[in-house]
Design a protein around this motif. Structure first.
Motif, mmCIF file in Angstrom:
data_model
loop_
_atom_site.group_PDB
_atom_site.id
_atom_site.type_symbol
_atom_site.label_atom_id
_atom_site.label_comp_id
_atom_site.label_asym_id
_atom_site.label_seq_id
_atom_site.Cartn_x
_atom_site.Cartn_y
_atom_site.Cartn_z
ATOM 1 N N HIS A 153 30.146 24.033 46.347
ATOM 2 C CA HIS A 153 29.242 24.213 47.481
ATOM 3 C C HIS A 153 29.511 25.514 48.229
ATOM 4 O O HIS A 153 28.581 26.141 48.743
ATOM 5 C CB HIS A 153 29.336 23.004 48.422
ATOM 6 N N LEU A 154 30.764 25.940 48.295
ATOM 7 C CA LEU A 154 31.065 27.237 48.903
ATOM 8 C C LEU A 154 30.479 28.369 48.075
ATOM 9 O O LEU A 154 30.004 29.377 48.623
ATOM 10 C CB LEU A 154 32.581 27.410 49.040
ATOM 11 N N SER A 155 30.509 28.218 46.759
ATOM 12 C CA SER A 155 29.928 29.233 45.887
ATOM 13 C C SER A 155 28.423 29.351 46.128
ATOM 14 O O SER A 155 27.868 30.454 46.152
ATOM 15 C CB SER A 155 30.203 28.904 44.417
ATOM 16 N N VAL A 156 27.756 28.202 46.308
ATOM 17 C CA VAL A 156 26.326 28.210 46.598
ATOM 18 C C VAL A 156 26.041 28.955 47.904
ATOM 19 O O VAL A 156 25.027 29.648 48.047
ATOM 20 C CB VAL A 156 25.775 26.765 46.664
ATOM 21 N N GLU A 157 26.967 28.851 48.860
ATOM 22 C CA GLU A 157 26.807 29.546 50.136
ATOM 23 C C GLU A 157 27.103 31.042 50.023
ATOM 24 O O GLU A 157 27.004 31.776 51.004
ATOM 25 C CB GLU A 157 27.743 28.925 51.186
ATOM 26 N N GLY A 158 27.508 31.487 48.842
ATOM 27 C CA GLY A 158 27.722 32.919 48.637
ATOM 28 C C GLY A 158 29.147 33.389 48.778
ATOM 29 O O GLY A 158 29.414 34.591 48.779
ATOM 30 N N HIS A 159 30.101 32.454 48.911
ATOM 31 C CA HIS A 159 31.509 32.849 49.039
ATOM 32 C C HIS A 159 32.117 33.107 47.664
ATOM 33 O O HIS A 159 31.776 32.445 46.681
ATOM 34 C CB HIS A 159 32.308 31.756 49.761
ATOM 35 N N GLN A 160 33.037 34.069 47.615
ATOM 36 C CA GLN A 160 33.802 34.323 46.397
ATOM 37 C C GLN A 160 34.959 33.324 46.366
ATOM 38 O O GLN A 160 35.918 33.467 47.119
ATOM 39 C CB GLN A 160 34.335 35.751 46.387
ATOM 40 N N VAL A 161 34.860 32.333 45.497
ATOM 41 C CA VAL A 161 35.776 31.195 45.535
ATOM 42 C C VAL A 161 36.569 31.086 44.236
ATOM 43 O O VAL A 161 36.023 31.233 43.140
ATOM 44 C CB VAL A 161 35.004 29.877 45.762
ATOM 45 N N ALA A 162 37.869 30.832 44.395
ATOM 46 C CA ALA A 162 38.722 30.490 43.255
ATOM 47 C C ALA A 162 39.164 29.040 43.418
ATOM 48 O O ALA A 162 39.371 28.566 44.539
ATOM 49 C CB ALA A 162 39.939 31.408 43.199
ATOM 50 N N LEU A 163 39.289 28.331 42.311
ATOM 51 C CA LEU A 163 39.688 26.918 42.334
ATOM 52 C C LEU A 163 41.004 26.752 41.595
ATOM 53 O O LEU A 163 41.184 27.275 40.485
ATOM 54 C CB LEU A 163 38.611 26.059 41.678
ATOM 55 N N LEU A 164 41.930 26.040 42.228
ATOM 56 C CA LEU A 164 43.249 25.828 41.643
ATOM 57 C C LEU A 164 43.584 24.349 41.730
ATOM 58 O O LEU A 164 43.601 23.780 42.820
ATOM 59 C CB LEU A 164 44.285 26.644 42.425
ATOM 60 N N SER A 165 43.848 23.707 40.581
ATOM 61 C CA SER A 165 44.215 22.290 40.613
ATOM 62 C C SER A 165 45.121 21.942 39.438
ATOM 63 O O SER A 165 45.364 22.764 38.554
ATOM 64 C CB SER A 165 42.966 21.393 40.625
ATOM 65 N N GLY A 166 45.590 20.708 39.461
ATOM 66 C CA GLY A 166 46.689 20.309 38.596
ATOM 67 C C GLY A 166 46.393 20.208 37.122
ATOM 68 O O GLY A 166 47.312 20.196 36.312
ATOM 69 N N GLU A 167 45.104 20.134 36.721
ATOM 70 C CA GLU A 167 44.829 20.019 35.295
ATOM 71 C C GLU A 167 44.934 21.362 34.580
ATOM 72 O O GLU A 167 44.918 21.429 33.355
ATOM 73 C CB GLU A 167 43.439 19.407 35.059
ATOM 74 N N MET A 168 45.054 22.455 35.352
ATOM 75 C CA MET A 168 45.188 23.787 34.761
ATOM 76 C C MET A 168 46.607 24.005 34.264
ATOM 77 O O MET A 168 47.570 23.439 34.798
ATOM 78 C CB MET A 168 44.833 24.859 35.801
ATOM 79 N N THR A 169 46.762 24.826 33.243
ATOM 80 C CA THR A 169 48.107 25.172 32.773
ATOM 81 C C THR A 169 48.764 26.101 33.794
ATOM 82 O O THR A 169 48.085 26.705 34.641
ATOM 83 C CB THR A 169 48.056 25.885 31.409
ATOM 84 N N VAL A 170 50.078 26.235 33.688
ATOM 85 C CA VAL A 170 50.797 27.127 34.594
ATOM 86 C C VAL A 170 50.273 28.556 34.462
ATOM 87 O O VAL A 170 50.100 29.268 35.459
ATOM 88 C CB VAL A 170 52.312 27.072 34.302
ATOM 89 N N GLU A 171 49.996 28.971 33.217
ATOM 90 C CA GLU A 171 49.503 30.330 32.991
ATOM 91 C C GLU A 171 48.125 30.527 33.630
ATOM 92 O O GLU A 171 47.846 31.577 34.213
ATOM 93 C CB GLU A 171 49.443 30.630 31.492
ATOM 94 N N GLN A 172 47.255 29.513 33.518
ATOM 95 C CA GLN A 172 45.934 29.607 34.142
ATOM 96 C C GLN A 172 46.056 29.684 35.663
ATOM 97 O O GLN A 172 45.356 30.468 36.311
ATOM 98 C CB GLN A 172 45.084 28.391 33.745
ATOM 99 N N ARG A 173 46.959 28.901 36.223
ATOM 100 C CA ARG A 173 47.163 28.948 37.670
ATOM 101 C C ARG A 173 47.660 30.320 38.109
ATOM 102 O O ARG A 173 47.228 30.860 39.128
ATOM 103 C CB ARG A 173 48.171 27.880 38.098
ATOM 104 N N ALA A 174 48.601 30.875 37.325
ATOM 105 C CA ALA A 174 49.139 32.190 37.661
ATOM 106 C C ALA A 174 48.036 33.242 37.667
ATOM 107 O O ALA A 174 48.007 34.123 38.534
ATOM 108 C CB ALA A 174 50.241 32.572 36.671
ATOM 109 N N THR A 175 47.114 33.153 36.712
ATOM 110 C CA THR A 175 45.995 34.104 36.645
ATOM 111 C C THR A 175 45.102 33.980 37.874
ATOM 112 O O THR A 175 44.695 34.990 38.471
ATOM 113 C CB THR A 175 45.164 33.858 35.369
#
Length: 487
Positions: free
Chosen positions: A360-382
């Motif tokens: 929903h923040l993306s729809v409002e035009g914000h540049q948003v990154a999402l970080l959560s536990g299903e991501m690998t450590v390498e993906q989170r680091a990126t």
């Protein structure tokens, strides 16, 4: 506060001025329109109101080993830690030494070259106090609290490299870490620091590195995980524990939270000689960690960080009364529109809520990154690197990001969901780590808590009691009030 008075307080907050009420109504109408998901949102993300999570919901659990590894990956240089250290000496009558330069340690020239080649110009705060103790003669035991990024691994790596005798072709220093990946990270630091010491060798006691029974390890330094190290010492007889003169146990808080590691570590410790130097490090010092440390480190010197609560001095804390997650979203949009925000971090309890909010923040035009536990450590680091570089201005995350991420440009932290423990009480430590992402390096920061129930209001009161600080109510529909309080 009763449920009736709770509803009344929310209604009173919304009815500030006719102009504000009209503007708010438009935004609410727009939000109510989101009851049917916009076409560019994934319908799987959408939560109907009766599906909204309460504090008993499926929280995104923090894996401490993964968190520690993530911090080691993303911290390429020392963080500027404002914490004061508290030193408790085994012998209070002994003079307390600290160093301001590495030259004061009288290191071998090849080790000093290794230190400087890694970019260390002067000792960090933990190194100033810990290194003289670790390098002292006769050897001294040490229990030290140090967070990732404070130079702790480099400190004990330097002690290990200083300790070994290259002429002796057997294991003299043993270091254990809770996971394969963390052991490799430690080994990389030792290898880099010791690159000018060609006669000092290192071996990894980790899964996949097979040893034949009866073949002795000739490397002076062994780094590994508890299970494999125990096998090398007992079943394979590859290491003679009685010849080990320095034992390092890193990430003790992670270690004791991992199935079987505590008992394996104690079994390894029992095989060592009584005059073996013991060094134990932990990011946190809860009662369980202290109990474990006392078992494996006799007569220790102790270095611990003083409580981090002084970081709250530069953070203005507020709470906003809301009805539901859509109301929270409106408040967030108003808040973001009123503040000059360099970068913001928004914490949610569940992956599902984080995904909903970021969409929903993306729809409002914000540049948003999402970080959560299903991501690998390498993906989170990126994701974190992109956020640090300013490629996204808003980071929506669960608890996997509450600790140890230092981005100087973060000026706003929002608790979209309040942090609670398994019993539904305030998780004060997580709250401190969350809002501590702002107000760093002496800069002013803002922490805003979204309160949508009597329970979350109780959490605010518990946090106020714990930290002995008032959290001020904020009406995000009153622009004049926001200008005054956030100015």
């Amino acid at each position: 506060m009763s449920e009736d008075s709770w509803a009344l307080s929310v209604d009173n907050q919304e009815a500030s001025t006719p102009a504000m009420q009209m503007d708010f109504s438009k935004k609410v109408d727009r939000m109510r329109g989101l009851r049917k998901p916009p076409t560019d949102l994934n319908s799987n993300i959408w939560l109907e109101k009766d599906e909204s999570e309460d504090w008993r919901g499926d929280t995104d659990k923090v894996n401490l080993a993964e968190q520690s590894l993530l911090n080691k990956i993303i911290r390429r240089s020392l963080v500027r830690n404002r914490n004061q250290v508290e030193v408790l000496q085994r012998d209070p009558t002994s003079p307390l030494y600290s160093v301001k330069t590495f030259e004061e340690l009288r290191l071998k020239p090849e080790l000093l070259n290794g230190v400087y080649s890694m970019g260390f110009n002067r000792p960090s705060r933990i190194q100033e106090n810990a290194l003289p103790m670790m390098l002292a003669q006769p050897p001294q035991n040490l229990i030290a609290q140090s967070q990732s990024g404070t130079g702790k691994t480099a400190a004990f790596s330097l002690a290990v490299l200083s300790h070994v005798n290259p002429a002796n072709k057997w294991t003299q220093c043993l270091c254990i870490a809770p996971t394969y990946e963390l052991a490799l990270q430690i080994g990389q630091v030792i290898e880099q620091m010791g690159k000018f010491c060609p006669d000092v060798k290192l071996s990894y006691a980790i899964r996949g590195n097979r040893m034949q029974r009866g073949v002795k390890v000739q490397e002076q330094i062994v780094i590994g995980t508890p299970g494999t190290v125990l096998d090398w010492c007992t079943k394979l007889k590859a290491i003679d524990p009685k010849k080990i003169t320095m034992f390092v146990l890193d990430e003790a808080d992670v270690m004791i939270g991992t199935q079987g590691h505590r008992d394996q570590s104690i079994r390894i410790h029992r095989q060592l000689s009584q005059d073996c130097q013991m060094l134990l490090f932990s990011a946190t010092f809860e009662d369980s960690v202290w109990s474990f440390a006392e078992q494996v480190v006799p007569d220790p010197n102790i270095i611990r960080l003083k409580r981090e609560e002084e970081t709250l001095d530069t953070i203005k804390q507020f709470y906003v009364l809301c009805k539901d997650k859509e109301d929270k979203f409106v408040a967030l949009c108003n808040l973001y529109g009123s503040l000059t925000v360099a970068q913001a971090m928004i914490f949610c309890r569940t992956r599902k809520m984080a995904a909903w909010l970021s969409a929903h923040l993306s729809v409002e035009g914000h540049q948003v990154a999402l970080l959560s536990g299903e991501m690998t450590v390498e993906q989170r680091a990126t994701v974190i690197e992109r956020f640090r570089e300013g490629k996204e201005k808003v980071l929506v995350t669960t608890n996997v990001c509450s600790r140890g991420i230092d981005v100087e440009q973060v000026s706003l932290v929002v608790n979209f969901d309040m942090p609670v423990d398994m019993d539904g009480n305030a998780d004060n430590e997580t709250y401190l780590h969350r809002i501590g992402r702002t107000g760093r390096f002496g800069r002013r920061g803002f922490a805003v808590n979204m309160v949508d129930s009597k329970h979350s209001m109780d959490i605010i009161h518990q946090i106020e009691m714990h930290f002995n600080r008032r959290i001020t109510i904020l009406d995000t529909n009153n622009l004049e009030e926001m200008d005054e309080k956030l100015g």
